[in-house]
Enzyme design. Structure first.
Site, short mmCIF file in Angstrom:
data_model
loop_
_atom_site.label_atom_id
_atom_site.label_comp_id
_atom_site.label_asym_id
_atom_site.label_seq_id
_atom_site.Cartn_x
_atom_site.Cartn_y
_atom_site.Cartn_z
N HIS A 228 0.85 -1.19 0.00
CA HIS A 228 0.00 0.00 0.00
C HIS A 228 0.89 1.24 0.00
CE1 HIS A 228 0.51 0.99 4.36
NE2 HIS A 228 0.50 -0.32 4.55
N ASP B 60 -0.46 4.40 0.80
CA ASP B 60 -0.89 5.40 1.78
C ASP B 60 -0.13 5.19 3.08
OD1 ASP B 60 -2.49 2.98 2.31
OD2 ASP B 60 -3.48 4.21 3.83
N ASP C 162 6.57 1.00 5.93
CA ASP C 162 5.13 0.70 5.95
C ASP C 162 4.36 1.67 5.08
OD1 ASP C 162 2.66 -0.34 6.73
OD2 ASP C 162 2.57 0.89 8.54
N GLU D 46 -5.16 1.67 3.17
CA GLU D 46 -5.00 0.60 4.17
C GLU D 46 -4.93 1.17 5.58
OE1 GLU D 46 -3.15 -2.23 6.87
OE2 GLU D 46 -2.32 -0.30 6.25
N GLU D 47 -4.19 2.27 5.74
CA GLU D 47 -4.00 2.82 7.07
C GLU D 47 -5.28 3.41 7.66
OE1 GLU D 47 -1.53 2.06 8.61
OE2 GLU D 47 0.30 2.11 7.41
N HIS E 224 4.32 3.68 12.22
CA HIS E 224 3.24 4.46 12.84
C HIS E 224 3.76 5.46 13.87
CE1 HIS E 224 -0.31 1.54 11.77
NE2 HIS E 224 0.62 1.57 10.82
#
Length: 455
Positions: free
Chosen positions: A90, A92, A123, A156-157, A423
């Site tokens: 992903h 995003d 990520d 996705e996030e 994150h």
């Protein structure tokens, strides 16, 4: 590093891959227009689409998904009779959070102490680069031996389910013999790991009202019901004294069977302050991979700076609950909603709204794809055997794909080992992990082509 020609090719390609990752990281592709312009996500999607076209992919498309975001799709034909493998990543990313805490700008890939720092580096923009490296190495060493589909998700996030709904409406689009999800990570750097389980997730917003407007705390405090205090009571009801998650009627989950996580390693990885106790009960692996876990993600209330002596009329919070494998996110959501309503004190008015959901996932680690991956990791990580671990986070698409294609083998690998700090501020990727896992994926595709006929 092994002398396999695949490894030599990827090693030579790594500097160019770093430059590409820098370009991709530069897009502020947070899939929330309230925080960053939608054009940033659109530009990142276009970049991924152009990269696929440059590698010879056909049918490259920007898919407009029901949540208003775009996912990128492409197909690379393989030899006659070869199986098809779907590669997932992903583009995003999570918002950068506290900008002042970043040592270098979050959207500028920066090398420091042997790692590459930037939001999305691990990520999961790095996951897309990993896929490209693996395919390029195969093309330079006899060709890609399988047909390849690539899907790069755009939300996705956010957990808004756009790609899941699109896949359900177009069930043939992502059909494959095997799926490699490039969005997890090794147990730690240098330890080759597949992720066997994922916790699901439900996210709810709780809003409490008690008064028509704020009141002077000296004049009315002590009798006027404080909405912020009511919210704090509600949130506290979600934890036992030891910090374990408590939701009325919710099963506590199972014990984790497999790779264990020593407490001293977890404390170091999580950067727990000296003297602060861990929460919950059971092994660390039980707590983070096999049991439910509630987190208060945010609270709307007056900041300390500028606060006035007032009884608050309204307050709200965003609450996440991780759902362990074996439980259904929808059923857990209903229990959470009922719990929040039942534990709201003083007759306060409470409104609870679900804003995101994803199902847990459990892989079949006995499938031929896992044997092919174990062989690949044995070469890419000399002297190491593949380990199976859980991941406390969610990848909502996994369960959708498992339900759409129950015969398809699914393997989860990726760049998000503990030092990556996904994150969080100062997210980074290890270039050594990028190199090894790109080698792993290339060798896996070669192994899988030899071991598996087409569907």
């Amino acid at each position: 590093m092994t002398a396999d020609p695949i490894a030599e090719t990827i090693g030579a390609l790594l500097p160019a891959a770093r430059a590409e990752l820098a370009e991709l990281v530069a897009f502020r592709s947070v899939a929330d227009p309230a925080q960053f312009p939608r054009s940033e996500c659109e530009a990142a999607a276009a970049w991924c689409a152009d990269a696929l076209r440059a590698e010879g992919f056909e049918d490259v498309a920007l898919l407009d998904t029901p949540d208003g975001t775009q996912s990128v799709y492409g197909f690379l034909p393989g030899p006659q009779g070869a199986p098809t493998v779907l590669l997932y990543a992903h583009y995003d990313v999570q918002p950068p959070l506290d900008l002042e805490s970043w040592v270098s700008p979050p959207f500028e890939l920066t090398e420091r102490n042997g790692r590459w720092y930037g939001r999305g580096a691990a990520d999961c923009k790095g996951g897309f680069i990993m896929h490209l490296l693996a395919l390029r190495a195969l093309k330079a060493n006899g060709g890609v031996p399988v047909a390849v589909k690539v899907i790069v998700e755009g939300s996705e996030e956010q957990g808004t389910g756009g790609l899941e709904r699109y896949a359900e409406a177009h069930p043939d689009l992502l059909r494959a013999d095997a799926i490699v999800i490039g969005d997890s990570g090794n147990f730690r750097a240098g330890v080759p790991t597949v992720t066997a389980t994922l916790r699901g997730m439900t996210m709810v917003r709780v809003h409490i009202d008690t008064l028509e407007g704020n009141l002077h705390s000296g004049q009315f405090g002590g009798a006027a019901p404080d909405a912020l205090a009511a919210l704090i009571r509600v949130l506290d009801s979600l934890r036992a004294d030891d910090g374990s998650t408590v939701v009325d009627g919710l099963d506590d989950g199972d014990a984790w069977q497999g790779l264990q996580y020593p407490e001293e390693d977890f404390r170091r990885d999580a950067k727990v302050l000296d003297g602060v106790k861990l929460i919950g009960s059971g092994s660390i692996a039980d707590r983070i991979w096999a049991r439910p876990a509630v987190t208060v993600l945010g609270i709307d209330c007056p900041p300390v700076v500028g606060a006035t002596p007032s009884v608050q009329a309204s307050a709200r919070a965003l609450v996440s609950l991780r759902v362990p494998p074996g439980q259904r996110a929808g059923e857990v959501t209903e229990l959470l909603l009922k719990h929040l309503e039942a534990h709201t004190p003083w007759g306060a008015r409470v409104a609870v709204e679900q804003v995101g959901q994803g199902e847990p996932f459990q892989a079949d680690t006995s499938s031929p794809a896992y044997a092919a991956m174990a062989d690949a990791m044995r070469i890419a990580y000399p002297g190491q055997e593949m380990q199976s671990a859980g991941m406390g986070g969610s990848i909502p698409l996994c369960n959708t794909l498992a339900e759409l294609y129950p015969q398809t083998e699914m393997v989860l690998i990726g760049l998000s080992e503990p030092e990556a700090q996904i994150h969080a501020v100062n997210e980074s990727v290890s270039p050594q992990e990028l190199e090894r896992l790109s080698i792993t994926e290339a060798l896996f595709l070669r192994n899988y082509a030899m071991s598996r006929p087409a569907s």
